[in-house]
Write an enzyme that holds these catalytic residues in place. Sequence first.
Site, PDB file in Angstrom:
ATOM      1  N   ALA A 194     -63.289  35.623 -66.584  1.00 56.44           N
ATOM      2  CA  ALA A 194     -62.986  35.701 -68.158  1.00 56.44           C
ATOM      3  C   ALA A 194     -62.314  37.359 -68.028  1.00 56.44           C
ATOM      4  O   ALA A 194     -62.668  38.076 -66.740  1.00 56.44           O
ATOM      5  CB  ALA A 194     -64.358  36.014 -68.917  1.00 56.44           C
ATOM      6  N   GLY A 234     -65.556  32.079 -65.856  1.00 57.41           N
ATOM      7  CA  GLY A 234     -65.235  31.348 -66.985  1.00 57.41           C
ATOM      8  C   GLY A 234     -64.012  30.202 -66.307  1.00 57.41           C
ATOM      9  O   GLY A 234     -64.097  29.132 -67.126  1.00 57.41           O
ATOM     10  N   GLU A 247     -66.116  27.362 -65.327  1.00 60.11           N
ATOM     11  CA  GLU A 247     -66.623  26.522 -66.433  1.00 60.11           C
ATOM     12  C   GLU A 247     -65.590  25.945 -67.347  1.00 60.11           C
ATOM     13  O   GLU A 247     -65.776  24.729 -67.868  1.00 60.11           O
ATOM     14  CB  GLU A 247     -67.238  27.666 -67.556  1.00 60.11           C
ATOM     15  N   GLU A 265     -71.622  35.674 -62.243  1.00 63.79           N
ATOM     16  CA  GLU A 265     -71.849  36.464 -63.434  1.00 63.79           C
ATOM     17  C   GLU A 265     -73.078  37.344 -63.272  1.00 63.79           C
ATOM     18  O   GLU A 265     -73.289  38.502 -63.749  1.00 63.79           O
ATOM     19  CB  GLU A 265     -72.187  35.541 -64.687  1.00 63.79           C
TER      20      GLU A 265
END
Length: 255
Positions: A66, A112, A115, A135
């Site tokens: 992200a 992300g 994911e 993360e």
Amino acid sequence: MSYENILLKKEDKLSIITINRPESLNALNAKTIQEISTALDELDADSTCRVIILTGSGEKSFVAGADIKEFSDFGQEKAEELAKNGQNALFNKIENMTKPVIAAVNGFALGGGLELAMACHIRYASENARLGLPEVTLGLIPGYGGTQRLPKLVGKGIANEMIFSAKMIPAQKAKEIGLVNEVYPIEELLTKTKELANIIAHNSPMAISKAIHAVNLSDTDKGFETEIKYFGELFEMEDKKEGVTAFLEKRKPNF
């Protein structure tokens, strides 16, 4: 429709969405998430599109994570809203599409990015791919479904190891643990992904749509009930009639 951060290409029954932010290793920001979501809506409504391929531009990165700059100063309320909106707008949408979405993971798939790949129905990876959820090194946990989808794919123990350690794993290791289906040289990745997509595209779209939903419920108490229901429903649909007729006439079905 024109897009700024993605490229959308249609090839017969296939469509390819390419995340195109090479200057940031294709990191996901809010605009990119929204553009992918909009493109998926467009393709879901397009009857000529049977299979969607999701990949990143270049050879270094699928999605490197992200865009941290966008949420670095968020508090709890805004952070929860970010995760909820992202899951609903894109990640859950991919998982529940009526058409298969295949991730062609070309390079880094981190945070992300991993994911996003896990939300897809199938994952092919390049030999140079590196996958991980880093993360916890930021004092966070995955927020776009990583703590839920990774254990379902690889089991709790391996998922815990990956999430707690934040370490990246190479593509071949990802295949060994079931995180990706196949691994190919980077120059062959998209070709091999298209080959699979073309095989899928010639099968019954009605049956595949039902199969996606049934498989998504495979770890719930509604899974068997749903399979029975859809199995019966398909007997009333044109694809079943064409498929069975073609089988009896010893020809290929025309779905």
